[in-house]
Design an enzyme around this catalytic site. Structure first.
Site, PDB file in Angstrom:
ATOM      1  N   TYR A 140     116.462  34.190  49.086  1.00  0.00           N
ATOM      2  CA  TYR A 140     115.846  33.140  47.797  1.00  0.00           C
ATOM      3  C   TYR A 140     115.700  34.158  46.787  1.00  0.00           C
ATOM      4  O   TYR A 140     114.861  35.080  46.830  1.00  0.00           O
ATOM      5  CB  TYR A 140     114.553  32.629  48.019  1.00  0.00           C
ATOM      6  CG  TYR A 140     113.958  31.676  47.201  1.00  0.00           C
ATOM      7  CD1 TYR A 140     114.634  31.198  45.813  1.00  0.00           C
ATOM      8  CD2 TYR A 140     112.878  30.968  47.278  1.00  0.00           C
ATOM      9  CE1 TYR A 140     114.027  30.455  44.964  1.00  0.00           C
ATOM     10  CE2 TYR A 140     112.079  30.233  46.266  1.00  0.00           C
ATOM     11  CZ  TYR A 140     112.857  29.883  45.241  1.00  0.00           C
ATOM     12  OH  TYR A 140     112.224  29.082  44.296  1.00  0.00           O
ATOM     13  N   LYS A 168     119.735  31.150  47.621  1.00  0.00           N
ATOM     14  CA  LYS A 168     119.400  29.976  46.622  1.00  0.00           C
ATOM     15  C   LYS A 168     119.233  31.100  45.315  1.00  0.00           C
ATOM     16  O   LYS A 168     118.245  31.754  45.332  1.00  0.00           O
ATOM     17  CB  LYS A 168     118.227  29.433  46.957  1.00  0.00           C
ATOM     18  CG  LYS A 168     117.647  28.518  45.869  1.00  0.00           C
ATOM     19  CD  LYS A 168     116.225  27.842  46.086  1.00  0.00           C
ATOM     20  CE  LYS A 168     115.770  27.226  44.874  1.00  0.00           C
ATOM     21  NZ  LYS A 168     114.314  26.769  44.822  1.00  0.00           N
TER      22      LYS A 168
END
Length: 305
Positions: A140, A168
């Site tokens: 992330y 992400k």
């Protein structure tokens, strides 16, 4: 080729909101009701315990309870990615192992927060989580909140591992998104983070998206995705413009998450207010939020026409 079914993660994945009762405690009943709602809408999956899910404002015990409720309600119906990032590596590993024990599909984490960490520290932090389970891992990348800028070289090194299946990317550079996709390779997943550029992200290589405002208008993001997949780019742009109009109005309120939760409450999904220091929407702003909700519902109706 990654030894995982990565296709189940491609598409619209909702960053699930935190659910509280009137006392500010986690409401497992609300968690289940919200998760069931998203199954009924038809999204691809849920991202649990991330920024939108207020994971960093909850104890490890609360985060476990939330995930258990989600899995009890929708296991096997949606792909469930669990954000296990925490200030300490020890707690992140604990959350990772819990995620595996209840049947989650993947884990994900930001770099450790507060301390300004070296790339070697962040790599070690993530590696401990990766090695602690058999689950696939999704990086992330959100430098605007963590203060850590993920380099292409570190991403390439991490992506070489079988368990590391994607990233992400919530920075606002589609160039960076494209570079990460190129570095990871064709079967490495890249998830668009900024909701206001979903179409731009998909156009330049993202495999799908994970977003917080998806939760109040998943149908509109699904419409963008459908138009993109069908090659109807002009129509896809028109729907992205409508989404961005809504996002601009949400950002003009005192609290993005507060506004989203207030909108859901108007629709019969009472998940409480955000946990402080995130602010709720004041009563004086509810008329404005109500009008915005009506606009979203109108767009959703149009998307189905």
């Amino acid at each position: 080729m990654k030894p995982y079914d990565v296709d189940k993660f491609k598409g619209i994945i909702i960053a699930m909101y935190a659910c509280y009762d009137e006392h500010g405690d986690v409401s497992l009943a609300a968690v289940k009701k919200l998760a069931r709602h998203y199954v009924n809408v038809g999204v691809k999956g849920l991202y649990v315990g991330g920024s939108t899910g207020e994971g960093m404002l909850q104890s490890a015990a609360e985060r476990k309870l939330v995930l258990e409720a989600v899995m009890e309600e929708v296991r096997g119906e949606l792909a469930v990615i669990v954000h296990v990032g925490a200030p300490s590596t020890r707690e992140s590993v604990e959350l990772s192992q819990h995620a595996e024990s209840v049947g989650a599909d993947a884990i994900s984490a930001v770099p450790a927060i507060y301390y300004r960490l070296s790339p070697a520290s962040v790599e070690k932090h993530w590696q401990e989580m990766i090695d602690s389970t058999s689950l696939p891992f999704i990086i992330y990348h959100i430098p605007q909140t963590t203060g850590f800028q993920l380099s292409t070289s570190l991403l390439t090194k991490m992506a070489a591992q079988e368990k590391v299946i994607g990233v992400k990317i919530s920075s606002e550079s589609t160039y960076e998104l494209q570079q990460f996709k190129a570095a990871g390779g064709p079967d490495f997943l890249v998830f668009n983070g900024p909701d206001e550029q979903y179409l731009a992200g998909r156009s330049i290589g993202a495999d799908g998206g994970i977003g917080g405002t998806y939760g109040i208008m998943p149908e509109l993001f699904m419409k963008i995705e459908q138009c993109f997949a069908d090659g109807q780019m002009e129509e896809a742009r028109e729907w992205q413009f409508r989404v961005n109009e809504i996002i601009s109005e949400l950002l003009a309120t005192v609290s993005l998450y507060g506004a989203c939760k207030a909108i859901l409450k108007l629709r019969g999904l009472d998940i409480g207010a955000p946990r402080l220091p995130l602010l709720p929407i004041p009563d004086g702003d509810m008329e404005r939020v109500s009008k915005l909700n009506a606009k979203i519902l109108s767009y959703i109706a149009q998307s189905r026409a």
